[in-house]
Structure formats: structure tokens, C-alpha cells
Design a protein around this motif. Structure first.
Motif, PDB file in Angstrom:
ATOM      1  N   PRO A   1       0.790  -1.374   0.012  1.00 44.23           N
ATOM      2  CA  PRO A   1       0.072  -0.077   0.029  1.00 44.23           C
ATOM      3  C   PRO A   1       0.754   1.212   0.164  1.00 44.23           C
ATOM      4  O   PRO A   1       0.551   2.436  -0.522  1.00 44.23           O
ATOM      5  CB  PRO A   1      -0.929  -0.075   1.112  1.00 44.23           C
ATOM      6  N   ASP A   2       2.133   1.064   0.498  1.00 49.81           N
ATOM      7  CA  ASP A   2       2.707   2.186   0.613  1.00 49.81           C
ATOM      8  C   ASP A   2       3.895   2.690  -0.776  1.00 49.81           C
ATOM      9  O   ASP A   2       4.737   3.353  -0.538  1.00 49.81           O
ATOM     10  CB  ASP A   2       3.663   2.439   1.997  1.00 49.81           C
ATOM     11  N   GLY A   3       3.637   1.760  -1.606  1.00 46.48           N
ATOM     12  CA  GLY A   3       4.669   1.706  -2.687  1.00 46.48           C
ATOM     13  C   GLY A   3       5.472   0.540  -2.690  1.00 46.48           C
ATOM     14  O   GLY A   3       4.914  -0.455  -2.810  1.00 46.48           O
ATOM     15  N   MET A   4       6.636   0.721  -3.376  1.00 47.62           N
ATOM     16  CA  MET A   4       7.474  -0.448  -3.404  1.00 47.62           C
ATOM     17  C   MET A   4       8.947  -0.217  -2.200  1.00 47.62           C
ATOM     18  O   MET A   4       9.130   0.775  -1.863  1.00 47.62           O
ATOM     19  CB  MET A   4       8.309  -0.431  -4.779  1.00 47.62           C
ATOM     20  N   ALA A   5       9.280  -1.584  -1.665  1.00 49.17           N
ATOM     21  CA  ALA A   5      10.253  -1.695  -0.531  1.00 49.17           C
ATOM     22  C   ALA A   5      11.655  -1.837  -1.199  1.00 49.17           C
ATOM     23  O   ALA A   5      12.004  -2.587  -2.131  1.00 49.17           O
ATOM     24  CB  ALA A   5       9.961  -2.699   0.121  1.00 49.17           C
ATOM     25  N   LEU A   6      12.568  -1.066  -0.890  1.00 49.48           N
ATOM     26  CA  LEU A   6      13.892  -0.926  -1.276  1.00 49.48           C
ATOM     27  C   LEU A   6      14.630  -1.203   0.113  1.00 49.48           C
ATOM     28  O   LEU A   6      14.185  -0.791   1.092  1.00 49.48           O
ATOM     29  CB  LEU A   6      14.220   0.179  -1.698  1.00 49.48           C
TER      30      LEU A   6
ATOM     31  N   GLU B   1      17.213 -10.248   8.012  1.00 46.53           N
ATOM     32  CA  GLU B   1      18.280 -10.769   8.884  1.00 46.53           C
ATOM     33  C   GLU B   1      19.308  -9.756   8.861  1.00 46.53           C
ATOM     34  O   GLU B   1      19.522  -9.085   7.864  1.00 46.53           O
ATOM     35  CB  GLU B   1      18.847 -12.210   7.973  1.00 46.53           C
ATOM     36  N   ALA B   2      20.200 -10.004  10.058  1.00 41.70           N
ATOM     37  CA  ALA B   2      21.224  -8.982  10.047  1.00 41.70           C
ATOM     38  C   ALA B   2      22.286  -8.893   8.774  1.00 41.70           C
ATOM     39  O   ALA B   2      22.890  -7.932   8.645  1.00 41.70           O
ATOM     40  CB  ALA B   2      21.993  -9.185  11.370  1.00 41.70           C
ATOM     41  N   MET B   3      22.841 -10.165   8.484  1.00 39.03           N
ATOM     42  CA  MET B   3      23.720  -9.929   7.282  1.00 39.03           C
ATOM     43  C   MET B   3      23.353  -9.834   6.017  1.00 39.03           C
ATOM     44  O   MET B   3      23.966  -9.704   5.271  1.00 39.03           O
ATOM     45  CB  MET B   3      24.182 -11.631   7.534  1.00 39.03           C
ATOM     46  N   GLU B   4      21.941  -9.825   5.991  1.00 35.97           N
ATOM     47  CA  GLU B   4      21.458  -9.488   4.512  1.00 35.97           C
ATOM     48  C   GLU B   4      21.000  -7.969   4.477  1.00 35.97           C
ATOM     49  O   GLU B   4      20.878  -7.469   3.010  1.00 35.97           O
ATOM     50  CB  GLU B   4      20.128 -10.332   4.347  1.00 35.97           C
ATOM     51  N   SER B   5      20.775  -7.090   5.218  1.00 36.13           N
ATOM     52  CA  SER B   5      20.621  -5.784   5.162  1.00 36.13           C
ATOM     53  C   SER B   5      21.080  -4.997   6.341  1.00 36.13           C
ATOM     54  O   SER B   5      21.342  -5.594   7.266  1.00 36.13           O
ATOM     55  CB  SER B   5      19.164  -5.679   4.931  1.00 36.13           C
ATOM     56  N   VAL B   6      21.192  -3.601   6.041  1.00 37.11           N
ATOM     57  CA  VAL B   6      21.875  -2.745   7.278  1.00 37.11           C
ATOM     58  C   VAL B   6      20.599  -2.122   7.745  1.00 37.11           C
ATOM     59  O   VAL B   6      20.874  -1.339   8.937  1.00 37.11           O
ATOM     60  CB  VAL B   6      23.004  -1.752   6.600  1.00 37.11           C
ATOM     61  N   ALA B   7      19.662  -2.260   7.487  1.00 37.54           N
ATOM     62  CA  ALA B   7      18.264  -1.508   8.097  1.00 37.54           C
ATOM     63  C   ALA B   7      16.975  -1.971   7.448  1.00 37.54           C
ATOM     64  O   ALA B   7      16.778  -2.901   6.515  1.00 37.54           O
ATOM     65  CB  ALA B   7      18.505  -0.047   7.651  1.00 37.54           C
ATOM     66  N   GLU B   8      15.881  -1.685   8.062  1.00 35.21           N
ATOM     67  CA  GLU B   8      14.660  -2.112   7.549  1.00 35.21           C
ATOM     68  C   GLU B   8      14.170  -1.547   6.280  1.00 35.21           C
ATOM     69  O   GLU B   8      14.831  -0.375   5.677  1.00 35.21           O
ATOM     70  CB  GLU B   8      13.710  -1.840   8.722  1.00 35.21           C
ATOM     71  N   PRO B   9      13.392  -2.030   5.508  1.00 36.38           N
ATOM     72  CA  PRO B   9      12.948  -1.669   4.042  1.00 36.38           C
ATOM     73  C   PRO B   9      12.274  -0.364   4.122  1.00 36.38           C
ATOM     74  O   PRO B   9      11.949   0.241   5.223  1.00 36.38           O
ATOM     75  CB  PRO B   9      11.985  -2.877   3.679  1.00 36.38           C
ATOM     76  N   VAL B  10      12.672   0.447   3.105  1.00 35.18           N
ATOM     77  CA  VAL B  10      12.148   1.851   3.009  1.00 35.18           C
ATOM     78  C   VAL B  10      11.234   1.730   1.736  1.00 35.18           C
ATOM     79  O   VAL B  10      11.267   1.279   0.783  1.00 35.18           O
ATOM     80  CB  VAL B  10      13.316   2.642   2.659  1.00 35.18           C
ATOM     81  N   TRP B  11       9.842   2.067   2.255  1.00 37.76           N
ATOM     82  CA  TRP B  11       8.996   2.125   1.233  1.00 37.76           C
ATOM     83  C   TRP B  11       8.693   3.386   0.338  1.00 37.76           C
ATOM     84  O   TRP B  11       8.917   4.648   0.703  1.00 37.76           O
ATOM     85  CB  TRP B  11       7.318   1.953   2.003  1.00 37.76           C
ATOM     86  N   VAL B  12       8.794   3.292  -0.909  1.00 34.92           N
ATOM     87  CA  VAL B  12       8.962   4.618  -1.687  1.00 34.92           C
ATOM     88  C   VAL B  12       7.721   4.532  -2.878  1.00 34.92           C
ATOM     89  O   VAL B  12       7.684   3.449  -3.355  1.00 34.92           O
ATOM     90  CB  VAL B  12      10.370   4.584  -2.258  1.00 34.92           C
ATOM     91  N   SER B  13       7.280   5.514  -3.159  1.00 33.58           N
ATOM     92  CA  SER B  13       6.268   5.381  -4.076  1.00 33.58           C
ATOM     93  C   SER B  13       7.078   5.526  -5.584  1.00 33.58           C
ATOM     94  O   SER B  13       8.249   5.706  -5.742  1.00 33.58           O
ATOM     95  CB  SER B  13       5.184   6.928  -4.403  1.00 33.58           C
TER      96      SER B  13
END
Length: 197
Positions: A62-67, A147-159
């Protein structure tokens, strides 16, 4: 009449004479092939072959696409990217997309669709990468837990418009992410009804 690109099935201008493996591990093989040019001149050509088929996931909600902010060692920085990875042996791209989405973004998919194939670097990498568009289960079912080894932060939702702005600003530079976004934009049927412009 000359064309701008090589048509499928037409003669290949560079012919491989011998595949020469120079490195290999569980992820893939690096070759420095012995080749011959159309003029008959010998040469070499570097080629990477992944061990498995690749997949990149375009998560839509609903908030767009996740990066996902992901640290990339070769560039020495965090990069905003769509989740991606490789299929396990015998795993369908759609199933790999659901798994990679969970592992790298901590998000669960309610639907997934393979919308096409792209080549990350046609001058080096032999394998294609499947682009899968997923509808993400709404956040009320639980916050993202990457997972901690897969990313450095939570996903960012962007239009979609914000992604275009971020591309112009140089905030998104991952070629695979840019190509996957372009493929989704070219196939608006890939997006859930509410996510279309």
C-alpha cells in the motif's frame, strides 16, 4: 543493411575456442575464454557464470515499493536495492523470490509473479536474472524483520514517483534494481490494482 544489435540466431561475431576456468566456488565460475574475432584474430574474454539462476524481487504494498539498504563490499557503501539472490537447486524463481524477500527484507508475500528476465551485465555475466513482482502482506501482520547479514536497515517504502526522483538524484545506483523497476513500469499489469498509477 547493418543493425544496431545482433538478431537471435544470427552468426556470432566472437567465437569461443576453449573455456578456460580461472576460479570457482559454490557461487559460480570465472572463465577467461580463448576466443577468435570475426577477423580470425585470437583473444580472450572474461565471463562469470553463476551456479544458480538469479532472482530480483520487486515488493509492492500500500505504501509503494520496498527498497532494502544493503551494504555492498565492492563499492564500499550501503546501496538502496530491491531484494535479490539466487535460486536453490531445483527451486522455481517465484519460490526463490518469496524466500529472498523474507531473508533480505523480513517481508512476507501474499502473491508473486515472474514478469521477465534481465541480464545484470551483458559484458561479463552469462546468466539472466528473473524479475518477480510480489504483493506484500500488510504491516499489521507484523513488522519487517530482515536478517542482520542481509541488510543494514529495515526496508524503505517509496512511491513510483519518489523512485524516479531518487534515480535522478543518484540515490539509487544498483543496475539490477533500476532494470527491474523499468521492467515493472513497462508491464503495469505486474502491479496490484491499487499500486498502479
Amino acid at each position: 543493411m547493418p543493425t544496431d544489435h545482433q538478431a537471435p540466431g544470427s552468426p556470432k561475431p566472437i567465437q569461443r575456442q576453449r573455456a578456460v576456468e580461472v576460479f570457482g566456488n559454490r557461487f559460480g565460475r570465472l572463465y577467461n575464454d580463448e576466443v577468435v574475432s570475426p577477423d580470425g584474430l585470437p583473444g580472450s574474454y572474461l565471463r562469470w557464470q553463476w551456479a544458480q539462476t538469479g532472482v530480483v524481487v520487486v515488493p509492492v504494498g500500500p505504501d509503494g515499493m520496498a527498497l532494502v539498504p544493503t551494504y555492498r563490499y565492492p563499492v564500499g557503501a550501503a546501496s538502496l536495492e530491491f531484494p535479490r539472490g539466487g535460486c536453490e537447486p531445483g527451486e522455481r524463481p517465484e519460490d526463490a523470490a518469496v524466500r529472498e524477500l523474507w531473508e533480505e527484507a523480513g517481508l512476507a508475500a501474499s502473491s508473486v509473479r515472474d514478469i521477465g528476465l534481465l541480464h545484470a551485465d551483458t559484458g561479463l555475466i552469462e546468466n539472466g536474472v528473473h524479475v518477480c513482482c510480489t504483493t506484500v502482506i500488510p504491516a499489521e501482520h507484523g513488522a519487517a524483520r530482515p536478517e542482520a547479514m542481509e541488510s543494514v536497515a529495515e526496508p524503505v517504502w517509496v512511491s513510483q514517483d519518489e523512485i524516479l526522483d531518487w534515480l535522478r538524484q543518484g540515490r539509487i545506483t544498483c543496475g539490477v534494481t533500476i532494470a527491474a523497476f523499468a521492467l515493472v513500469m513497462a508491464d503495469q499489469n505486474a502491479l496490484p490494482q491499487g499500486a498502479r498509477k
